[in-house]
Design a protein around this motif. Sequence first.
Motif, PDB file in Angstrom:
ATOM      1  N   THR A  85       0.860  -1.181   0.000  1.00  0.00           N
ATOM      2  CA  THR A  85       0.000   0.000   0.000  1.00  0.00           C
ATOM      3  C   THR A  85       0.898   1.233   0.000  1.00  0.00           C
ATOM      4  O   THR A  85       1.782   1.353   0.843  1.00  0.00           O
ATOM      5  N   VAL A  86       0.671   2.088  -0.973  1.00  0.00           N
ATOM      6  CA  VAL A  86       1.415   3.351  -1.022  1.00  0.00           C
ATOM      7  C   VAL A  86       0.397   4.483  -0.951  1.00  0.00           C
ATOM      8  O   VAL A  86      -0.582   4.499  -1.692  1.00  0.00           O
ATOM      9  N   SER A  87       0.644   5.421  -0.048  1.00  0.00           N
ATOM     10  CA  SER A  87      -0.270   6.540   0.108  1.00  0.00           C
ATOM     11  C   SER A  87       0.515   7.847  -0.057  1.00  0.00           C
ATOM     12  O   SER A  87       1.585   8.009   0.524  1.00  0.00           O
ATOM     13  N   VAL A  88      -0.026   8.726  -0.903  1.00  0.00           N
ATOM     14  CA  VAL A  88       0.618  10.031  -1.085  1.00  0.00           C
ATOM     15  C   VAL A  88      -0.400  11.143  -0.856  1.00  0.00           C
ATOM     16  O   VAL A  88      -1.550  11.029  -1.261  1.00  0.00           O
ATOM     17  N   GLY A  89       0.030  12.205  -0.196  1.00  0.00           N
ATOM     18  CA  GLY A  89      -0.836  13.346   0.053  1.00  0.00           C
ATOM     19  C   GLY A  89      -0.261  14.593  -0.604  1.00  0.00           C
ATOM     20  O   GLY A  89       0.946  14.826  -0.558  1.00  0.00           O
ATOM     21  N   PHE A  90      -1.146  15.345  -1.222  1.00  0.00           N
ATOM     22  CA  PHE A  90      -0.747  16.593  -1.874  1.00  0.00           C
ATOM     23  C   PHE A  90      -1.589  17.724  -1.327  1.00  0.00           C
ATOM     24  O   PHE A  90      -2.813  17.670  -1.380  1.00  0.00           O
TER      25      PHE A  90
END
Lengths: 140, 120
Positions: free
Chosen positions: A128-133
């Motif tokens: 699981t990869v999570s990115v926030g912008f």
Amino acid sequence: MTSVVTLHELRIREEIDIVHVRQTVREVAVSVGFSLVEQTKLVTAASELARNTLKHGRGGTAQVELEKHDGSTVVRLVFRDEGPGIPDTELALTDGYSSAGGLGLGLSGARRLADEFDLHTTPGEGTTVSVGFRAGRAAT
Amino acid sequence: MSATSVIEMGDVLLVTVQGELTDHDAVALQQDLAANVAERSSRGVLIDVSGMEIVDSFLARTLHDIAAATELLAAKTVIVGMRPEVAITLVELGLTLPGLATALTVADGLAEFGDGVRPL
Ligand SMILES: Nc1ncnc2c1ncn2[C@@H]1O[C@H](COP(=O)(O)OP(=O)(O)O)[C@@H](O)[C@H]1O
Ligand SMILES: [Mg+2]
């Protein structure tokens, strides 16, 4: 006050799904007022991570979430797969490392492009990869 | 979904890429171009990417490979019109594309090939 809404849940099973992820993420970025540079970074990271989900993770899903904090908006993308997992995450995050003859800049590059980055992986179970912008820190 | 056109301008091929390219489209473009350059003995390939909203590592690699292949076929590839936000993002991604010739406009790109290129 923080609110979190899931806007989209997309399947990633074939190449065209990478294009769908890019388009969906672009629409969300535009709708929350991301600048052109912010949109481009977000969509590019989405493209890299969606491709990894497909090519390395044997397919999975992309979830697009919107988080509203006091005065700020975060677009969060969560990519999940039940593929082979990543045995050495430090190595996988090294610029130029690829186990598959790629450029090896997708994972490390997405981490650089994002404001928040999270990687969870279990060999044999998935990744699981999570990115926030965050939208431009200028006031809303 | 994506439209790629190839126009012959003298002995230079002008390639315009627009819209969303799948990885498969990108590889197909690479193969078509190499075949075209060999068949027409082109001197150069100009790839206009001003219609591209993003370039990720796969596409960047394809552009790089196109340039390498055309070079072996005695033609030079010039990437034209990259959007500023795309350039900024590519650098942050870690891609600087060394060795890839670039120009800001098609006219500038054509100038790279010197005389002998007829305008449209
Ligand atoms: N979802 C995933 N599942 C399994 N392995 C992955 C995943 N994402 C990335 N990896 C591993 O991390 C490496 C680096 O990824 P990346 O930087 O995107 O490079 P590339 O995709 O060009 O190989 C991959 O080669 C692969 O070994
Ligand atoms: Mg990758």
